[in-house]
Design an enzyme around this catalytic site. Structure first.
Site: not given
Lengths: 237, 237, 237, 237
Positions: A99, A101, A124, A175, A231
């Site tokens: 997580h 910001h 991709d 958020h 790839y």
């Protein structure tokens, strides 16, 4: 501290957390990565409020998947711990959660707009737009807020592990981005990519976006994922 | 220089000033942090025009809260010293003040628009928009200009210490952000956050902002502030 | 190389050139600073095409003010040398000149819009908008192109040294910013400020710019310039 | 590994690849540079998926121009290898190729808009807009996708080597920039310039672009290219 039973996972999760500032995704101590040990029924996560440049493996906190209790660690786990736990419980394929910001991904979350698929950089990694949740209801905010922050993602994906694997990222409305992957480091890489494609999308939208053909997007996703993937695999170094 | 009576405060204020360039908020020598010792009736502030990479604790200037005279120090205090003094006098809860010309916050100040609350990054720290003052009048510019720059913030908040605590930042119209906090470092962190949320808001507005529900914002502010706060406290490291 | 008669000026000009990449204003080798010795009738300038990280004082080129011939130096002077010479000849108060392709200032030059005065960051240094020239005519491009690039700035300011002192910067249409100052380092600082205010202006215009009162702008300019200046002077360190 | 017959080319290509992160153009391992040895009928390219900070000359892969087989190297060549090969085969003047996902150039590629010529920064290197291809068709995606990614550039330039020399860059629709040059390092410099002019163009378009006169653009391109070139040549250091 005596030798942890989760020393190797701690090292992996530490390394992934340290990539947050290295990738330019961090402001202050915002941003956290966790990694799971499903056999042991625990995950390892960054403690709350510790600056990255002081973070050591022994600061990390081991948390039980079933009820969120702290199994190892003297510091408080990240405030977002329950959100991570919610995602691990709903999606069995997830090995790590990140997580941040990061500013461009947050901008889409704040505008409550998915990050659209505008090119191969996106395709991709993400087999479709990075979706955005509904805002949490007053009830979802009132109790178990952090767990419910994960639950709105689970609801958004209808609890479908396959969808979680094909688009390993979501924006929580107002958020910011949560991303996941096969392990802690994989989830961090998806956070880096989520921010990169959000920045590109913002610039593209200001120029007037064109719609890419689906066969091009499919080609890019399938060359990195699934049975025919070829790839980005270096062989060995 | 003989040992200052304010050596510890000097060290804190030096460290906070050095975080300005480290956080990418500085152009040239723009930006200054101060910290107050209310018992002694003084505050410590960056001198005027000294580059951050040459700044040492002994360069800092100790200034009297009551009349602004220099109590210790051989250099001129920052030109913004009187603005800091105005804020310390009006708001008893303030322990530190930061002023920068960080570009996104300045853009809102120059547009005379508050930084709106568009998500939880903002609501974690600021319980409402970061407000913008009226431009200083010709009279306020003519005499005691720098002190009056603080006074327009005081007028904006109606001298209300509670408002200063719940939104520890303001934009001076056509000038830029001033932030404050429990101490020098706290005010610097609010400057970092003010710039981060300004950048996010600018991007969000270009995408078309959505209005976040108030219960979500309240949840974020109260989990970091007030009696029930539980966010970002590491315990001890 | 034997000891140059201009060793001190070479050192100053070298230091100012090295501030271009340090301030984040450089792409590749774009950007150059010069400084003048009016008594000797020469100026010292960066050579053409040398990367900043390999640049040494002995690489700098000493050029005659009167006819542009190389007085000292084994490398070719910057392609922009004749533009610098044109400015030195027209404006006696100029001691240093800087040219960069910093992206936000270039954007205004390419849009042929002056950088407007939107706040005190601008007014602290520039007593009015940073003006933009007319595009060079086909004749001005055909011969003495680089000298004429300076001449369009001279024409823009009507050769007025006072105007050059109060707004020490101009944008050449479709090209980019030229700035000047009391010496090489002063001209570099004005280049840094020109880019900073251009970035702030771009963001402000996207939010909808408000017009600042003239008395505020005057206050800021006069506190740094002229008889009553008191801003940014540290005394001594 | 025994001493490669292509040791010198490997060193050049390594150095150019390491300039990708140094120039701020890289996210993760995105971006690769190659250089060709036409006499030997091979080119040297970055391996797939190796982080820049671990990349060494011996990791690079030597690939045959005629059929794309690996001539030297134990790692898989970059997924984009066939695109590079396509460009080398079509344009005899090309000595190096660079591909990145730099964000502003990608934004133009995603919007399917050429990067317009808005000033001298662009005209110094590119004698016209940086063009954008058509999206690859379903057939072009179905087989030999990477080779066809080069072929759409070849089609865009009508296989004209002269056009490839005067505008050494193209945007593949919904993908990103490919640039080329006299050697590996030259192609990398064009990638840096392509991103810089894309950023400037994006900002300029937001301000309202003005059209530069053609005689100015011609002057800039011809002072760096062709018989009368005099720009950016340092002589010797």
């Amino acid at each position: 501290m005596s030798r942890s039973a989760f020393a190797s996972l701690r090292d992996e999760v530490l390394a992934a957390n340290l990539r947050i500032p290295a990738a330019g995704l961090a402001t202050l101590t915002w941003g956290n990565v966790s990694g799971v040990d499903r056999e042991a029924g625990v995950f390892v996560i960054k403690p709350s409020g510790v600056p990255y440049d002081r973070l050591r493996a022994e600061h990390l906190v081991v948390v039980a998947l079933d009820d969120g209790r702290v199994v190892e660690g003297e510091l408080r786990p990240s405030t977002d711990t329950e959100t991570h736990r919610s995602l691990y419980r709903a999606f069995p394929s997830i090995g790590g959660v990140t997580h941040t910001h990061s500013p461009h991904a947050v901008a889409f979350a704040q505008a409550r707009r998915p990050i659209p698929v505008l090119g191969t950089t996106h395709a991709d990694t993400f087999d479709g737009p990075v979706p955005v949740t509904e805002p949490l209801s007053a009830e979802q905010c009132a109790a178990d807020y952090e767990f419910n922050t994960g639950q709105v993602i689970v609801e958004l994906l209808e609890g479908d592990d396959e969808r979680a694997r094909t688009v390993p990222a979501a924006l929580v409305a107002h958020h910011g981005p949560f991303t996941w992957g096969a392990d802690a480091d994989g989830s961090l890489e998806h956070a880096v990519i989520c921010e990169a494609v959000a920045e590109m999308a913002l610039h593209t939208l200001s120029l007037g976006a064109a719609r890419p053909p689906q066969h091009l997007l499919d080609r890019h996703f399938t060359r990195k994922h699934g049975a025919g993937a070829y790839y980005g695999n270096p062989g060995a170094v």
